[in-house]
Design a protein around this motif. Sequence first.
Motif, mmCIF file in Angstrom:
data_model
loop_
_atom_site.group_PDB
_atom_site.id
_atom_site.type_symbol
_atom_site.label_atom_id
_atom_site.label_comp_id
_atom_site.label_asym_id
_atom_site.label_seq_id
_atom_site.Cartn_x
_atom_site.Cartn_y
_atom_site.Cartn_z
ATOM 1 N N VAL A 136 15.590 76.267 -43.139
ATOM 2 C CA VAL A 136 16.789 75.848 -41.840
ATOM 3 C C VAL A 136 16.469 77.149 -40.955
ATOM 4 C CG1 VAL A 136 19.281 76.467 -41.644
ATOM 5 C CG2 VAL A 136 18.437 74.854 -43.201
ATOM 6 N N THR A 137 15.955 78.323 -41.802
ATOM 7 C CA THR A 137 15.824 79.690 -41.505
ATOM 8 C C THR A 137 14.126 78.990 -40.072
ATOM 9 O OG1 THR A 137 16.777 81.274 -42.546
ATOM 10 C CG2 THR A 137 15.137 81.705 -41.541
ATOM 11 N N THR A 162 14.654 77.099 -37.459
ATOM 12 C CA THR A 162 15.901 77.548 -36.579
ATOM 13 C C THR A 162 14.542 78.539 -35.777
ATOM 14 O OG1 THR A 162 17.767 77.852 -37.862
ATOM 15 C CG2 THR A 162 17.642 78.967 -35.780
ATOM 16 N N ALA A 189 21.978 81.540 -37.005
ATOM 17 C CA ALA A 189 22.251 80.133 -37.379
ATOM 18 C C ALA A 189 22.026 79.559 -38.277
ATOM 19 C CB ALA A 189 20.927 79.353 -36.848
ATOM 20 N N THR A 190 21.003 80.081 -39.530
ATOM 21 C CA THR A 190 21.218 80.057 -41.394
ATOM 22 C C THR A 190 22.742 79.985 -41.596
ATOM 23 O OG1 THR A 190 19.173 80.824 -40.782
ATOM 24 C CG2 THR A 190 20.054 80.218 -43.422
ATOM 25 N N GLN A 227 25.482 79.420 -40.348
ATOM 26 C CA GLN A 227 26.675 78.868 -40.072
ATOM 27 C C GLN A 227 26.311 77.251 -40.631
ATOM 28 O OE1 GLN A 227 29.168 80.407 -38.724
ATOM 29 N NE2 GLN A 227 29.320 79.215 -37.587
ATOM 30 N N SER A 228 24.731 77.677 -40.470
ATOM 31 C CA SER A 228 24.466 76.132 -40.538
ATOM 32 C C SER A 228 24.614 75.896 -42.261
ATOM 33 C CB SER A 228 23.132 75.569 -41.037
ATOM 34 O OG SER A 228 22.691 75.655 -39.795
ATOM 35 N N VAL A 229 24.504 77.113 -43.536
ATOM 36 C CA VAL A 229 24.507 77.023 -44.509
ATOM 37 C C VAL A 229 25.704 76.834 -45.551
ATOM 38 C CG1 VAL A 229 24.286 78.246 -47.136
ATOM 39 C CG2 VAL A 229 21.941 77.845 -45.617
ATOM 40 N N GLU A 275 28.045 73.122 -43.344
ATOM 41 C CA GLU A 275 27.778 71.940 -43.862
ATOM 42 C C GLU A 275 26.802 71.953 -45.589
ATOM 43 O OE1 GLU A 275 29.368 68.645 -42.991
ATOM 44 O OE2 GLU A 275 30.324 70.140 -41.901
ATOM 45 N N PHE A 276 25.689 72.656 -44.895
ATOM 46 C CA PHE A 276 24.921 72.437 -45.896
ATOM 47 C C PHE A 276 25.364 73.004 -47.552
ATOM 48 C CE2 PHE A 276 21.912 74.362 -49.152
ATOM 49 C CZ PHE A 276 21.305 73.319 -49.426
ATOM 50 N N HIS A 298 36.346 80.055 -41.682
ATOM 51 C CA HIS A 298 34.514 79.112 -40.931
ATOM 52 C C HIS A 298 34.765 79.112 -42.979
ATOM 53 C CE1 HIS A 298 32.682 79.377 -37.406
ATOM 54 N NE2 HIS A 298 34.113 78.976 -37.002
ATOM 55 N N THR A 353 36.745 68.641 -40.711
ATOM 56 C CA THR A 353 35.977 69.184 -39.586
ATOM 57 C C THR A 353 37.382 68.791 -38.507
ATOM 58 O OG1 THR A 353 33.793 68.754 -40.471
ATOM 59 C CG2 THR A 353 33.774 69.284 -38.266
#
Lengths: 255, 245
Positions: free
Chosen positions: B57-58, B61, B78-79, B81-83, B86-87, B184, B240
């Motif tokens: 992901v990193t 991005t 971004a990493t 938030q994604s992790v 969602e991830f 979150h 969500t």
Amino acid sequence: MIEVTNLEKSFGDAHILKGISTTFEKGKTNLVIGQSGSGKTVFLKCLLGLFDYEKGKIAYEGQVFAELSEAEKRNMRAKIGMVFQGSALFDSMTIEENVMFPLQMFTKQSKSEMQDRANFVLNRVKLKDANKKMPSEASGGMQKRVAIARAIVNNPKYLFCDEPNSGLDPKTAIVIDNLIKEITEEYNITTVINTHDMNSVMEIGDKIVFLKDGLKAWEGSKDTIFRTDNEVVTDFVYSSNLFKKVRRMYIEDNS
Amino acid sequence: MQYLHNIGTYFLMIVEMFRKPTKWSVMKQLILKDIDDLVIGSIGIVAFISFFVGGVVTIQTALNIDNPLIPRSLVGFATRQSVILEFAPTFISIIMAGKVGSFITSSIGTMRVTEQIDALEVMGINALNYLVFPKFIALTLYPFVISIAMFLGIMGGLAACVFGNYASMDDYITGIQQDFEPFHMAYAFIKTLLFAFVLATVPSYHGFYMKGGALEVGEASTTSFVWTSVVIILLNYILTQMLLS
């Protein structure tokens, strides 16, 4: 004693049991025989309360099973031992743990008391040194003996066996038959066995109920089955030439 | 109609699971065994996947930020938030549907075809309480696995960022601290707990009510994975929408 009165059971449009009445007496080995698809297993599962039935009644010592409360049913089930066709031992437990299982669930015994009792019944079925083995490490005959040990460990009043000899060699099958017979008489329990095995019929059938197409076609004992003129029974029981010869010799010897 | 029947049976199974409890001394052992099988036994694969997916992901991005006006700390942001969003909760749950879900379905299904469940019922034991309830309790520790996934995902991102020279360690750490919304985390753990319930019950349903033999156990495991994934993805969308919009 178990009394079955006019028992009927269907699955959708298939009418499996069409009004069976019989009694199974205490201290005797009662055999239910019949061709595959005759309704033997459904009959046994109705007796065990695993299947509901539409008509008729099943009474254990006068108590109608279907009319019992949940708590009473649970108490009744604690008095039932069952030996399944495939043994149904719990894979994740050792042989000793399998035998101790009903004690863990239904008694307040300490671990050492449970182990003592488990070892006692394992000795009774001649499995002294198998305690720590897993079921997968035991032969088919050993697994059946463990299943019998598990079924009798809590001193049941009723013992049910579904095809206890299936998949066993003739010698081991005789050992299992004799063991069930001995236990039935020793503990004075009501034993009901579903079987196809004609050796069992001849050896231990104190009472034999023959089912055909969901109906009781005949009932008698290992002695009367030799003399019966009922063609449906003789066609099934004496379907092999060997048994035909045995029957002829038996009748000649006893005439 | 069959779908409605199955859904009805599933909810009845859940009700039945809480009735007629098994003796506590036995249940305690079952729960500990299931914690070992389902939770502890999953940490290795979850850790491995989280670390490397965090790294990917990193990298992706960083490679997509080619505007010099965008700060490099965005890679860390971004990493994270994604992790976290969602991830870890969703993607790991789909993997767990394959690993834990298949295990649950095949073990209960095998007990069904070998009459072990019949044996429990003949003894008057509530087989659903005996088999499914400990799995449900064991999987209440599932958020612990997801916490590890979150941590290792972000650490994997840090390692990829630093060793790949996509951004400095300071930028990455600034990014993962930037605009942090504690809600979150709550959102992620609410999802995780609901997914844990799905992971315990949907595969159990497919194993418990299966019919047939060994071949059907395999089929039930596959069906269980598909339906567990479908339910997780639908729930993810609904939650969500409810919690973040």
